[in-house]
Write a protein that holds these residues in place. Structure first.
Motif, PDB file in Angstrom:
ATOM      1  N   ALA A   1       0.861  -1.183   0.000  1.00 47.94           N
ATOM      2  CA  ALA A   1       0.000   0.000   0.000  1.00 47.94           C
ATOM      3  C   ALA A   1       0.894   1.229   0.000  1.00 47.94           C
ATOM      4  CB  ALA A   1      -0.890  -0.014   1.240  1.00 47.94           C
ATOM      5  N   GLU A   2       0.427   2.289  -0.657  1.00 49.78           N
ATOM      6  CA  GLU A   2       1.270   3.479  -0.779  1.00 49.78           C
ATOM      7  C   GLU A   2       0.967   4.453   0.356  1.00 49.78           C
ATOM      8  OE1 GLU A   2       2.719   6.610  -4.221  1.00 49.78           O
ATOM      9  OE2 GLU A   2       1.231   5.096  -4.710  1.00 49.78           O
ATOM     10  N   ALA A   3       2.000   4.962   0.961  1.00 45.73           N
ATOM     11  CA  ALA A   3       1.845   5.974   2.015  1.00 45.73           C
ATOM     12  C   ALA A   3       3.114   6.797   2.095  1.00 45.73           C
ATOM     13  CB  ALA A   3       1.565   5.307   3.345  1.00 45.73           C
ATOM     14  N   ASP A   4       2.941   8.114   2.090  1.00 49.57           N
ATOM     15  CA  ASP A   4       4.092   9.028   2.160  1.00 49.57           C
ATOM     16  C   ASP A   4       5.151   8.670   1.121  1.00 49.57           C
ATOM     17  OD1 ASP A   4       2.855  10.157   4.374  1.00 49.57           O
ATOM     18  OD2 ASP A   4       3.806   8.720   5.729  1.00 49.57           O
ATOM     19  N   SER A   5       4.706   8.393  -0.083  1.00 48.17           N
ATOM     20  CA  SER A   5       5.564   8.072  -1.228  1.00 48.17           C
ATOM     21  C   SER A   5       6.448   6.841  -0.999  1.00 48.17           C
ATOM     22  CB  SER A   5       6.447   9.274  -1.614  1.00 48.17           C
ATOM     23  OG  SER A   5       7.474   9.463  -0.653  1.00 48.17           O
ATOM     24  N   SER A   6       6.185   6.075   0.072  1.00 50.73           N
ATOM     25  CA  SER A   6       6.931   4.823   0.271  1.00 50.73           C
ATOM     26  C   SER A   6       5.918   3.672   0.319  1.00 50.73           C
ATOM     27  CB  SER A   6       7.725   4.877   1.560  1.00 50.73           C
ATOM     28  OG  SER A   6       6.860   4.988   2.664  1.00 50.73           O
ATOM     29  N   PHE A   7       6.412   2.466   0.242  1.00 53.48           N
ATOM     30  CA  PHE A   7       5.519   1.316   0.251  1.00 53.48           C
ATOM     31  C   PHE A   7       5.670   0.526   1.546  1.00 53.48           C
ATOM     32  CE2 PHE A   7       5.665   2.281  -4.224  1.00 53.48           C
ATOM     33  CZ  PHE A   7       4.375   2.015  -4.636  1.00 53.48           C
ATOM     34  N   TYR A   8       4.544   0.053   2.065  1.00 56.18           N
ATOM     35  CA  TYR A   8       4.588  -0.845   3.218  1.00 56.18           C
ATOM     36  C   TYR A   8       3.538  -1.925   2.987  1.00 56.18           C
ATOM     37  CZ  TYR A   8       0.241   1.275   4.858  1.00 56.18           C
ATOM     38  OH  TYR A   8      -1.044   1.692   4.947  1.00 56.18           O
ATOM     39  N   ARG A   9       3.684  -3.032   3.694  1.00 52.16           N
ATOM     40  CA  ARG A   9       2.721  -4.112   3.543  1.00 52.16           C
ATOM     41  C   ARG A   9       1.796  -4.168   4.754  1.00 52.16           C
ATOM     42  NH1 ARG A   9       3.521  -7.768  -0.504  1.00 52.16           N
ATOM     43  NH2 ARG A   9       5.556  -7.710  -1.513  1.00 52.16           N
ATOM     44  N   LEU A  10       0.503  -4.235   4.495  1.00 50.88           N
ATOM     45  CA  LEU A  10      -0.426  -4.498   5.580  1.00 50.88           C
ATOM     46  C   LEU A  10      -0.224  -5.951   6.000  1.00 50.88           C
ATOM     47  CD1 LEU A  10      -3.549  -2.800   4.011  1.00 50.88           C
ATOM     48  CD2 LEU A  10      -2.331  -2.019   6.023  1.00 50.88           C
ATOM     49  N   PRO A  11      -0.434  -6.276   7.281  1.00 50.15           N
ATOM     50  CA  PRO A  11      -0.248  -7.679   7.679  1.00 50.15           C
ATOM     51  C   PRO A  11      -1.157  -8.587   6.864  1.00 50.15           C
ATOM     52  CG  PRO A  11      -0.560  -6.268   9.606  1.00 50.15           C
ATOM     53  CD  PRO A  11      -0.857  -5.429   8.402  1.00 50.15           C
ATOM     54  N   ALA A  12      -0.635  -9.739   6.483  1.00 55.64           N
ATOM     55  CA  ALA A  12      -1.460 -10.725   5.781  1.00 55.64           C
ATOM     56  C   ALA A  12      -2.519 -11.245   6.748  1.00 55.64           C
ATOM     57  CB  ALA A  12      -0.571 -11.866   5.279  1.00 55.64           C
ATOM     58  N   SER A  13      -3.442 -12.071   6.251  1.00 53.34           N
ATOM     59  CA  SER A  13      -4.469 -12.647   7.113  1.00 53.34           C
ATOM     60  C   SER A  13      -4.612 -14.125   6.773  1.00 53.34           C
ATOM     61  CB  SER A  13      -5.803 -11.915   6.916  1.00 53.34           C
ATOM     62  OG  SER A  13      -6.245 -12.103   5.585  1.00 53.34           O
ATOM     63  N   VAL A  14      -5.461 -14.814   7.523  1.00 51.65           N
ATOM     64  CA  VAL A  14      -5.697 -16.233   7.260  1.00 51.65           C
ATOM     65  C   VAL A  14      -7.038 -16.370   6.541  1.00 51.65           C
ATOM     66  CG1 VAL A  14      -6.008 -18.514   8.310  1.00 51.65           C
ATOM     67  CG2 VAL A  14      -4.431 -16.872   9.348  1.00 51.65           C
ATOM     68  N   PRO A  15      -7.062 -16.981   5.342  1.00 48.26           N
ATOM     69  CA  PRO A  15      -8.356 -17.182   4.675  1.00 48.26           C
ATOM     70  C   PRO A  15      -9.228 -18.099   5.532  1.00 48.26           C
ATOM     71  CG  PRO A  15      -6.516 -17.683   3.184  1.00 48.26           C
ATOM     72  CD  PRO A  15      -5.956 -17.542   4.560  1.00 48.26           C
ATOM     73  N   PRO A  16     -10.534 -17.778   5.692  1.00 51.96           N
ATOM     74  CA  PRO A  16     -11.396 -18.620   6.525  1.00 51.96           C
ATOM     75  C   PRO A  16     -11.731 -19.965   5.876  1.00 51.96           C
ATOM     76  CG  PRO A  16     -12.648 -16.793   5.606  1.00 51.96           C
ATOM     77  CD  PRO A  16     -11.231 -16.566   5.222  1.00 51.96           C
ATOM     78  N   ASP A  17     -11.413 -20.096   4.595  1.00 52.67           N
ATOM     79  CA  ASP A  17     -11.671 -21.347   3.879  1.00 52.67           C
ATOM     80  C   ASP A  17     -10.393 -22.190   3.845  1.00 52.67           C
ATOM     81  OD1 ASP A  17     -11.511 -22.746   0.937  1.00 52.67           O
ATOM     82  OD2 ASP A  17     -13.531 -22.843   1.779  1.00 52.67           O
ATOM     83  N   SER A  18     -10.448 -23.429   4.347  1.00 49.86           N
ATOM     84  CA  SER A  18      -9.237 -24.254   4.450  1.00 49.86           C
ATOM     85  C   SER A  18      -8.660 -24.593   3.085  1.00 49.86           C
ATOM     86  CB  SER A  18      -9.520 -25.536   5.237  1.00 49.86           C
ATOM     87  OG  SER A  18     -10.603 -26.229   4.692  1.00 49.86           O
ATOM     88  N   GLY A  19      -9.542 -24.742   2.073  1.00 50.62           N
ATOM     89  CA  GLY A  19      -9.058 -25.009   0.710  1.00 50.62           C
ATOM     90  C   GLY A  19      -8.264 -23.837   0.164  1.00 50.62           C
ATOM     91  N   GLU A  20      -8.768 -22.633   0.446  1.00 54.51           N
ATOM     92  CA  GLU A  20      -8.084 -21.417  -0.013  1.00 54.51           C
ATOM     93  C   GLU A  20      -6.727 -21.258   0.680  1.00 54.51           C
ATOM     94  OE1 GLU A  20      -8.855 -16.616  -0.078  1.00 54.51           O
ATOM     95  OE2 GLU A  20     -10.603 -17.918   0.216  1.00 54.51           O
ATOM     96  N   GLN A  21      -6.688 -21.563   1.989  1.00 53.83           N
ATOM     97  CA  GLN A  21      -5.434 -21.481   2.743  1.00 53.83           C
ATOM     98  C   GLN A  21      -4.427 -22.508   2.209  1.00 53.83           C
ATOM     99  OE1 GLN A  21      -3.673 -19.745   4.584  1.00 53.83           O
ATOM    100  NE2 GLN A  21      -2.766 -20.762   6.346  1.00 53.83           N
ATOM    101  N   LEU A  22      -4.900 -23.711   1.895  1.00 51.72           N
ATOM    102  CA  LEU A  22      -4.017 -24.758   1.380  1.00 51.72           C
ATOM    103  C   LEU A  22      -3.423 -24.369   0.031  1.00 51.72           C
ATOM    104  CD1 LEU A  22      -2.870 -27.592   1.915  1.00 51.72           C
ATOM    105  CD2 LEU A  22      -4.852 -28.535   0.713  1.00 51.72           C
TER     106      LEU A  22
END
Length: 385
Positions: free
Chosen positions: A6-27
């Motif tokens: 995500a862009e902020a103050d002309s630099s880039f940072y990553r928002l924390p990832a998350s866990v998909p609630p669907d086990s197939g998607e997580q796999l």
């Protein structure tokens, strides 16, 4: 938004990832090829220490989301799990381990045998060991846990740092220098520390006397009781370690509170700098290798440990009965809790169902923040015959 730049103050940072609630998607996410950048770097950190030192709290803070269970009771973490922190071209893999324990304690508390082997197996994979010590516990901070010392001696080729945790709970801050001197044998990164003398508090002297007189009981037994098959150290080495309070080969020492964001950021920066050129192991959207169901049962167990007395939560088991997405985007989860005694059942349910309702509400709120969607969690209690 999860894991993406995500862009902020002309630099880039990553928002924390998350866990998909669907086990197939997580796999499928875990199996997806890493979105490898040019000049990628990687570091595997094993976070080790005695039970209840604050290892999982520290891991959660480093990741930016709560994926590991945390409570004031020992053995909240029951098996090894990993968290993935991806920033810019660097991936830090945090190996969250159960606290080191001994066969006698596993037998006495009816714990899983995996608690004996998981911490040892995890360390073998690591590029760096972070040894977490609770400095607010004055009995624990006067010497390193013997199982931790054995692990450090066995894997002396893996760099290690000392993390003094919960410093916010220590009133006499100058005591931290004494603790550091004791736990490092006065040597950090090959250089002898110079610590100005301070008057030792009365309890410190009592502790020294107590150590000298301490008989070899079950909890402080000799090499026979220890996880010797895991350590691979001979009896002479084990005897020498018995007389050792600290470890003289730590590369660095951090004094922090794992609930203080600035403190944790300093440790995170250290990990990012310590990372070496190498291929990422996971896609940048991966937060943990746990399935959404495992995250759910761990968070519920955290609440059970937090609110129920003594041995009750340790003897309980869980079964997921329902896991369903609603049309409105909410996630319905229904979990059955099994208890061994009728008296335990009353404690779990509470007066007019207040206890089980509270546990369900708080666990549901935590899960909503991990899955990034509203979670409606329903808990029921049943006696296992």
């Amino acid at each position: 938004m999860k894991g993406k730049a995500a862009e902020a103050d002309s630099s880039f940072y990553r928002l924390p990832a998350s866990v998909p609630p669907d086990s197939g998607e997580q796999l499928s996410l875990l199996q997806r090829n890493p979105d490898q950048p040019d000049n990628s770097k990687v570091l595997k950190v094993a976070i080790i220490g005695a039970p209840n030192a604050g290892k999982s709290t520290l891991s959660n803070q480093l990741l930016g989301r709560k994926v590991f269970a945390v409570s004031k009771k020992v053995h909240t973490t029951r098996s090894r799990a990993l968290g993935v922190l991806t920033e810019d071209d660097t991936q830090i893999i945090l190996l969250d381990t159960p606290g080191f324990t001994t066969p006698s304690k596993v037998k006495r508390h009816q714990l899983e045998k995996s608690l004996l082997v998981d911490p040892w197996n995890t360390v073998k994979e690591a590029d760096l060991m972070a040894v977490v010590v609770d400095v607010a516990d004055r009995w624990m901070c006067s010497r390193l846990d013997f199982e931790v010392l054995k692990c450090l001696a066995q894997h002396s080729d893996i760099p290690a740092i000392l993390v003094l945790n919960k410093v916010d709970l220590v009133k006499a801050k100058d005591m931290l220098l004494d603790v550091t001197a004791e736990l490092t044998c006065g040597v950090v990164n090959g250089r002898r520390m110079r610590v100005r003398p301070v008057i030792k508090p009365p309890w410190a002297e009592k502790r020294t006397e107590r150590d000298a007189e301490l008989p070899l009981d079950e909890d402080n037994a000799g090499p026979e009781d220890s996880a010797e098959p895991n350590s691979g150290l001979n009896k002479e080495q084990l005897k020498a370690l018995r007389n050792q309070q600290g470890w003289p080969h730590f590369k660095d020492v951090f004094m922090l509170s794992s609930v203080d964001r600035e403190d944790v950021e300093a440790l995170k920066s250290y990990f990012l700098v310590a990372a070496k050129p190498g291929l990422w192991q996971y896609h940048s959207e991966v937060l943990t290798d746990q399935s959404p169901e495992e995250v759910c049962t761990n968070i519920i167990r955290e609440k059970l440990l937090e609110y129920l007395p003594q041995e009750v939560p340790y003897s309980m088991t869980q079964s997921i009965e329902l896991w369903q997405d609603r049309e409105n985007g909410e996630l319905d989860i229904s979990v059955k809790l099994y208890v061994r005694k009728e008296t335990h059942m009353g404690m779990v349910i509470g007066t007019a169902g207040q206890m089980v309702t509270r546990i369900a509400r708080e666990a549901g709120e935590d899960l909503s923040r991990v899955y990034l969607k509203e979670v409606k969690l329903k808990l029921s209690v049943k006696l296992r015959k």
